[in-house]
Design an enzyme around this catalytic site. Sequence first.
Site, PDB file in Angstrom:
ATOM      1  N   GLU A  90       1.001  -1.159   0.017  1.00  0.00           N
ATOM      2  CA  GLU A  90      -0.028  -0.018   0.036  1.00  0.00           C
ATOM      3  C   GLU A  90       0.871   1.263   0.104  1.00  0.00           C
ATOM      4  OE1 GLU A  90      -3.307  -2.102   2.868  1.00  0.00           O
ATOM      5  OE2 GLU A  90      -2.568  -0.109   3.298  1.00  0.00           O
ATOM      6  N   CYS A 103       3.302   8.504   1.118  1.00  0.00           N
ATOM      7  CA  CYS A 103       3.866   7.384   2.160  1.00  0.00           C
ATOM      8  C   CYS A 103       3.982   6.196   1.492  1.00  0.00           C
ATOM      9  CB  CYS A 103       2.773   7.240   3.369  1.00  0.00           C
ATOM     10  SG  CYS A 103       3.101   6.122   4.583  1.00  0.00           S
ATOM     11  N   CYS A 110       6.077  -7.376   7.278  1.00  0.00           N
ATOM     12  CA  CYS A 110       7.022  -6.947   8.077  1.00  0.00           C
ATOM     13  C   CYS A 110       7.217  -8.095   9.085  1.00  0.00           C
ATOM     14  CB  CYS A 110       6.572  -5.676   9.094  1.00  0.00           C
ATOM     15  SG  CYS A 110       7.768  -4.956  10.219  1.00  0.00           S
ATOM     16  N   CYS A 114       4.533  -5.681  15.817  1.00  0.00           N
ATOM     17  CA  CYS A 114       4.196  -4.836  17.071  1.00  0.00           C
ATOM     18  C   CYS A 114       2.797  -4.870  17.052  1.00  0.00           C
ATOM     19  CB  CYS A 114       4.483  -3.319  16.421  1.00  0.00           C
ATOM     20  SG  CYS A 114       6.090  -2.873  16.060  1.00  0.00           S
ATOM     21  N   CYS A 117      -0.255  -3.041  14.996  1.00  0.00           N
ATOM     22  CA  CYS A 117      -0.210  -2.629  13.782  1.00  0.00           C
ATOM     23  C   CYS A 117      -0.524  -3.943  12.930  1.00  0.00           C
ATOM     24  CB  CYS A 117       1.374  -2.378  13.353  1.00  0.00           C
ATOM     25  SG  CYS A 117       1.676  -2.479  11.804  1.00  0.00           S
ATOM     26  N   GLY A 157       6.305  -2.355   6.495  1.00  0.00           N
ATOM     27  CA  GLY A 157       7.549  -2.991   6.482  1.00  0.00           C
ATOM     28  C   GLY A 157       8.516  -2.177   7.304  1.00  0.00           C
ATOM     29  N   GLU A 158       9.479  -2.269   7.775  1.00  0.00           N
ATOM     30  CA  GLU A 158      10.505  -1.973   8.597  1.00  0.00           C
ATOM     31  C   GLU A 158      11.657  -1.402   7.620  1.00  0.00           C
ATOM     32  OE1 GLU A 158      10.987  -0.297  11.473  1.00  0.00           O
ATOM     33  OE2 GLU A 158      13.005   0.136  10.699  1.00  0.00           O
ATOM     34  N   SER A 189      10.892   6.100   8.804  1.00  0.00           N
ATOM     35  CA  SER A 189      10.364   5.962  10.066  1.00  0.00           C
ATOM     36  C   SER A 189      10.844   4.556  10.635  1.00  0.00           C
ATOM     37  CB  SER A 189       8.820   5.724  10.064  1.00  0.00           C
ATOM     38  OG  SER A 189       8.320   5.484  11.455  1.00  0.00           O
ATOM     39  N   SER A 212       9.708   5.233  16.185  1.00  0.00           N
ATOM     40  CA  SER A 212       8.220   4.876  16.782  1.00  0.00           C
ATOM     41  C   SER A 212       8.795   4.400  18.319  1.00  0.00           C
ATOM     42  CB  SER A 212       7.849   3.615  15.969  1.00  0.00           C
ATOM     43  OG  SER A 212       7.392   4.044  14.750  1.00  0.00           O
ATOM     44  N   LEU A 213       8.216   5.329  19.321  1.00  0.00           N
ATOM     45  CA  LEU A 213       8.604   4.793  20.345  1.00  0.00           C
ATOM     46  C   LEU A 213       7.547   4.362  21.087  1.00  0.00           C
ATOM     47  CD1 LEU A 213      11.119   5.162  22.364  1.00  0.00           C
ATOM     48  CD2 LEU A 213      10.404   7.564  23.047  1.00  0.00           C
ATOM     49  N   HIS A 214       6.668   4.962  21.052  1.00  0.00           N
ATOM     50  CA  HIS A 214       5.160   4.336  21.437  1.00  0.00           C
ATOM     51  C   HIS A 214       4.999   3.976  23.045  1.00  0.00           C
ATOM     52  CE1 HIS A 214       3.983   4.730  17.566  1.00  0.00           C
ATOM     53  NE2 HIS A 214       4.532   3.536  16.878  1.00  0.00           N
ATOM     54  N   ASN A 288      -4.973   3.936  15.641  1.00  0.00           N
ATOM     55  CA  ASN A 288      -6.013   3.624  14.804  1.00  0.00           C
ATOM     56  C   ASN A 288      -6.465   2.031  15.417  1.00  0.00           C
ATOM     57  OD1 ASN A 288      -6.259   5.546  12.576  1.00  0.00           O
ATOM     58  ND2 ASN A 288      -4.318   4.914  12.340  1.00  0.00           N
ATOM     59  N   CYS A 331      -1.314   2.429   7.213  1.00  0.00           N
ATOM     60  CA  CYS A 331      -1.193   1.478   5.848  1.00  0.00           C
ATOM     61  C   CYS A 331      -1.288   0.099   6.460  1.00  0.00           C
ATOM     62  CB  CYS A 331       0.374   1.264   5.547  1.00  0.00           C
ATOM     63  SG  CYS A 331       0.566   2.315   4.103  1.00  0.00           S
TER      64      CYS A 331
HETATM   65  N1  SAH Z   1       8.237   0.019  10.385  1.00  0.00           N
HETATM   66  C1  SAH Z   1       8.405   1.457  10.770  1.00  0.00           C
HETATM   67  C2  SAH Z   1       7.628   2.307   9.512  1.00  0.00           C
HETATM   68  C3  SAH Z   1       6.330   1.803   9.357  1.00  0.00           C
HETATM   69  S1  SAH Z   1       4.857   1.770  10.300  1.00  0.00           S
HETATM   70  C4  SAH Z   1       7.985   1.894  12.012  1.00  0.00           C
HETATM   71  O1  SAH Z   1       7.380   1.251  12.576  1.00  0.00           O
HETATM   72  O2  SAH Z   1       8.206   2.986  12.248  1.00  0.00           O
HETATM   73  C5  SAH Z   1       4.532   3.571  10.411  1.00  0.00           C
HETATM   74  C6  SAH Z   1       4.034   4.197  11.729  1.00  0.00           C
HETATM   75  O3  SAH Z   1       2.714   3.785  11.711  1.00  0.00           O
HETATM   76  C7  SAH Z   1       5.058   3.849  12.822  1.00  0.00           C
HETATM   77  O4  SAH Z   1       5.239   4.858  13.784  1.00  0.00           O
HETATM   78  C8  SAH Z   1       3.827   2.756  13.577  1.00  0.00           C
HETATM   79  O5  SAH Z   1       4.068   2.640  14.821  1.00  0.00           O
HETATM   80  C9  SAH Z   1       2.560   3.538  13.098  1.00  0.00           C
HETATM   81  N2  SAH Z   1       1.399   2.523  13.432  1.00  0.00           N
HETATM   82  C10 SAH Z   1       1.327   1.281  13.150  1.00  0.00           C
HETATM   83  N3  SAH Z   1      -0.059   0.894  13.388  1.00  0.00           N
HETATM   84  C11 SAH Z   1      -0.737   1.825  13.853  1.00  0.00           C
HETATM   85  C12 SAH Z   1      -1.706   2.095  14.617  1.00  0.00           C
HETATM   86  N4  SAH Z   1      -2.830   1.206  14.671  1.00  0.00           N
HETATM   87  N5  SAH Z   1      -2.276   3.273  14.819  1.00  0.00           N
HETATM   88  C13 SAH Z   1      -1.402   4.373  14.936  1.00  0.00           C
HETATM   89  N6  SAH Z   1       0.099   4.120  14.327  1.00  0.00           N
HETATM   90  C14 SAH Z   1       0.334   3.056  14.039  1.00  0.00           C
HETATM   91 FE1  SF4 Z   2       6.554  -3.318  11.317  1.00  0.00          FE
HETATM   92 FE2  SF4 Z   2       6.472  -0.789  11.746  1.00  0.00          FE
HETATM   93 FE3  SF4 Z   2       3.933  -2.152  11.769  1.00  0.00          FE
HETATM   94 FE4  SF4 Z   2       6.070  -2.548  13.780  1.00  0.00          FE
HETATM   95  S1  SF4 Z   2       4.682  -0.620  13.288  1.00  0.00           S
HETATM   96  S2  SF4 Z   2       4.848  -4.301  12.650  1.00  0.00           S
HETATM   97  S3  SF4 Z   2       7.866  -2.003  12.730  1.00  0.00           S
HETATM   98  S4  SF4 Z   2       5.405  -1.666  10.169  1.00  0.00           S
END
Ligand code: SAH
Ligand code: SF4
Length: 343
Positions: A90, A103, A110, A114, A117, A157-158, A189, A212-214, A288, A331
């Site tokens: 996507e 984007c 991936c 996480c 995600c 993807g990462e 990212s 992506s700290l979270h 999300n 995505c």
């Molecule tokens: N793998 C990389 C880049 C792709 S994810 C990463 O993790 O940074 C892009 C961003 O979307 C990241 O910051 C990820 O943590 C965030 N993300 C993934 N799922 C999400 C969700 N359900 N709600 C909000 N942000 C999300």
């Molecule tokens: Fe992969 Fe980024 Fe999603 Fe984590 S948030 S599973 S690293 S795409």
Amino acid sequence: MTDIKSLFDYEIENLITDNGFQKFRAKQIVQWLQKNVTEFSQMTNLPKQLISFLEENCYISMAKIERKLESKLDETVKYLFSFNDGECVESVVMKYHHGYSICISTQVGCKMGCTFCATGKSGYSRDLTASEMLSQIESAQRDLGVRISNIVLMGMGEPLDNYDNVVRFLKLVSSENSLNIGMRHITLSTCGVVPKIYELADLGLQITLSVSLHAPTDEVRSTTMPINKAYNISELLKACRYYINKTNRRISFEYAMIDSVNDTDECAKILSQKLSGMLCHVNLIPVNSVKGTGYVKSKLERQQAFIDILSQKGVTATVRRTLGSDINASCGQLKRNYKEGGI
Ligand code: SAH
Ligand code: SF4
């Protein structure tokens, strides 16, 4: 077979001169590729022998539009692209006051898993090549008839788990002969692949790094982001400081706010202490909701409390504007629905 669109100009030159063709032909090939030809036979000013050589040894990668969703709320457009082997990813195009931003995805799926995600839930198939990253931008530009000026590597993807192809892409996309999008208009990212952050820092590219700290503690972060078990928060922040020192660039920290998981005052306080004094900005994103996760986005008052607590320590934070919310613009979700036969 060589993926010709992933090659730098000098590599195309080497490929053809090593095989007995004249050097100036490389420039012609590059010009045709810029015109988005899909077959070597369309390169009409090349000798037949060279066309046959290219057909036998190389291929032109493409991103074909499988699905396109347009937001009715704003001008966000989401694509599902397929590549030559049928794998899909996507991309999302967003319109801002300063222009169009895309984007893009860097892998099919991936490995990082996480828990919040959609991509992480769907598993991993393969890395994308540099040309497949480029093709997402070219296809979207052609379809929309606009020039895209900003790129974020925040799709599926990462990126740092596909380091070599991503760095090749960054160099290609910013070169004059390609899309000529400057490094300062590109954001990468990562979930925190620490050794690769050091490598990237040493390259000294002027891209923006988004981390992506979270979560503010290892306890919380290890439950939502498995990568934290390999590289914990203190190692990650050390790498971030190194990155800032090397590049003089401000880092963005992404923080998806999940109700009752990572959005308490206590979380905000610990986060503010850890980031205090760092050249950084925090992007708060109400999570999300993804089917099967059970996560709920934080309430508005929690978002404001975070901003206030962080600012007391001099850490700036903003809530990221949500675009394309009617088309699930984050995505991973389109592909999941597509595969499950939902759309
Ligand atoms: N793998 C990389 C880049 C792709 S994810 C990463 O993790 O940074 C892009 C961003 O979307 C990241 O910051 C990820 O943590 C965030 N993300 C993934 N799922 C999400 C969700 N359900 N709600 C909000 N942000 C999300
Ligand atoms: Fe992969 Fe980024 Fe999603 Fe984590 S948030 S599973 S690293 S795409």
